[in-house]
Scaffold this active site. Structure first.
Site, PDB file in Angstrom:
ATOM      1  N   CYS A  84      -3.317  31.159 -89.534  1.00 28.18           N
ATOM      2  CA  CYS A  84      -2.444  32.173 -88.940  1.00 28.18           C
ATOM      3  C   CYS A  84      -3.338  33.153 -88.182  1.00 28.18           C
ATOM      4  O   CYS A  84      -4.194  33.812 -88.794  1.00 28.18           O
ATOM      5  CB  CYS A  84      -1.696  32.890 -90.060  1.00 28.18           C
TER       6      CYS A  84
ATOM      7  N   CYS B 244      -1.211  31.559 -81.549  1.00 30.32           N
ATOM      8  CA  CYS B 244      -0.347  31.652 -82.723  1.00 30.32           C
ATOM      9  C   CYS B 244      -0.115  30.217 -83.150  1.00 30.32           C
ATOM     10  O   CYS B 244       0.237  29.368 -82.310  1.00 30.32           O
ATOM     11  CB  CYS B 244       0.983  32.323 -82.384  1.00 30.32           C
TER      12      CYS B 244
HETATM   13  N1  DGL Z   1       1.658  31.607 -87.267  1.00 28.80           N
HETATM   14  C1  DGL Z   1       1.181  32.924 -87.214  1.00 28.80           C
HETATM   15  C2  DGL Z   1       0.087  33.159 -86.210  1.00 28.80           C
HETATM   16  O1  DGL Z   1      -0.718  32.324 -86.009  1.00 28.80           O
HETATM   17  C3  DGL Z   1       2.082  34.102 -87.335  1.00 28.80           C
HETATM   18  C4  DGL Z   1       3.496  34.059 -86.978  1.00 28.80           C
HETATM   19  C5  DGL Z   1       4.209  35.292 -87.513  1.00 28.80           C
HETATM   20  O2  DGL Z   1       4.533  35.285 -88.699  1.00 28.80           O
HETATM   21  O3  DGL Z   1       4.398  36.262 -86.754  1.00 28.80           O
HETATM   22  O4  DGL Z   1      -0.042  34.165 -85.621  1.00 28.80           O
END
Ligand code: DGL
Length: 276
Positions: free
Chosen positions: A72, A186
């Site tokens: 993430c 993301c």
């Molecule tokens: N998948 C996550 C990222 O890489 C975050 C998405 C979220 O919960 O805002 O930023």
């Protein structure tokens, strides 16, 4: 077989898990989604600092992985140091792919698509200063795209409006017409790669960090060649897990688990996972 725990706010970490699984290393892959708190991109830095290290500490105590992947960007760019201090095992984080994007662009204009938190982070600014000082970086932050990826993996329509808005926001911004490389910073967004490419006004290279993380994991664990196996997927919002688990089953996961709320984060396997 060495055990790896992949973590994300939701299903985004599956784009990273897919890259690890495709890398040809024999690893046992578990997953934890903090979906009760999604989207992380709209949470404050302080909230993420208080929650993520505590959740991962408890998951490591209970599932005993040999390495954690913070799959993430929104969490990695703010809590990676705190997670590393809290855990006695190696932690691999995600870095927005600015460096490879800078190496690939021919027009000198890079698109950066991330959550609203990641696009404004000092960490992201530092990466740009370090690796793309002579490039123009056009940024667009979207939480709607995170929800679109979640919907897609629940088998629902994957948020056409969010995709259109993001493409207009990126390519319609000053300098946006010259973007030839888009950095997907993301982990949810590679799950929408086809939809994004189809909606973009021009053909671009779409870059994510999945393969780089898979290489890093294999190097850190010195894993042997073979096929990765998936196993348990845990959710902090177990009620929503019933809609999400099929996307995990499609990747070979055989067990679903519920994680209780802070501060305990007790994980419990759901015995009737087939009908989660
Ligand atoms: N998948 C996550 C990222 O890489 C975050 C998405 C979220 O919960 O805002 O930023």
């Amino acid at each position: 077989m060495k055990r790896v725990l992949v973590f994300d706010s939701g299903v985004g970490g599956l784009s990273v898990l897919d890259a690890i699984a495709a890398s040809g290393h024999a690893l046992e892959l578990d997953y934890v989604a903090d979906n009760a708190w999604l989207p992380y991109g709209l949470k404050s830095d302080a909230e993420l600092r208080a929650r993520v290290p505590a959740l991962l500490t408890r998951m490591v105590e209970q599932w005993a992985p040999e390495l954690v992947v913070v799959a993430c960007n929104t969490a990695s760019t703010i809590v990676l140091d705190a997670v590393r201090s809290a855990l006695a095992i190696p932690v691999v984080g995600v870095v927005p792919p600015i460096k490879p994007a800078a190496a690939l662009t021919r027009t000198g204009v890079i698109g950066l698509l991330a959550t609203p938190a990641t696009v404004r982070r000092a960490y992201t600014n530092d990466l740009i200063t370090q690796f793309a000082p002579d490039k123009r970086v056009v940024r667009f932050g979207s939480s709607a795209l995170v929800e679109a990826a979640e919907s897609k993996l629940r088998g629902e329509p994957s948020g056409e409006a969010a995709i259109t808005e993001a493409m207009e926001g990126l390519f319609g911004a000053p300098g946006g017409g010259e973007i030839d490389v888009v950095a997907l910073a993301c982990t949810h967004f590679p799950l929408l790669a086809q939809e994004l490419a189809a909606a973009a006004p021009r053909s671009c290279v779409w870059l994510d960090s999945g393969e780089a993380i898979a290489r890093r994991v294999a190097n850190v664990l010195i894993s042997s060649p073979g096929q990765a196996r998936t196993h348990r997927a845990a959710f902090t919002d177990a009620a929503a897990a019933s809609e999400l688990f099929p996307a995990f089953q499609a990747r070979g996961f055989t067990a679903a688990a519920a994680v209780s709320g802070a501060p305990h984060f007790d994980v419990q396997l759901l015995s009737d996972f087939a009908s989660v």
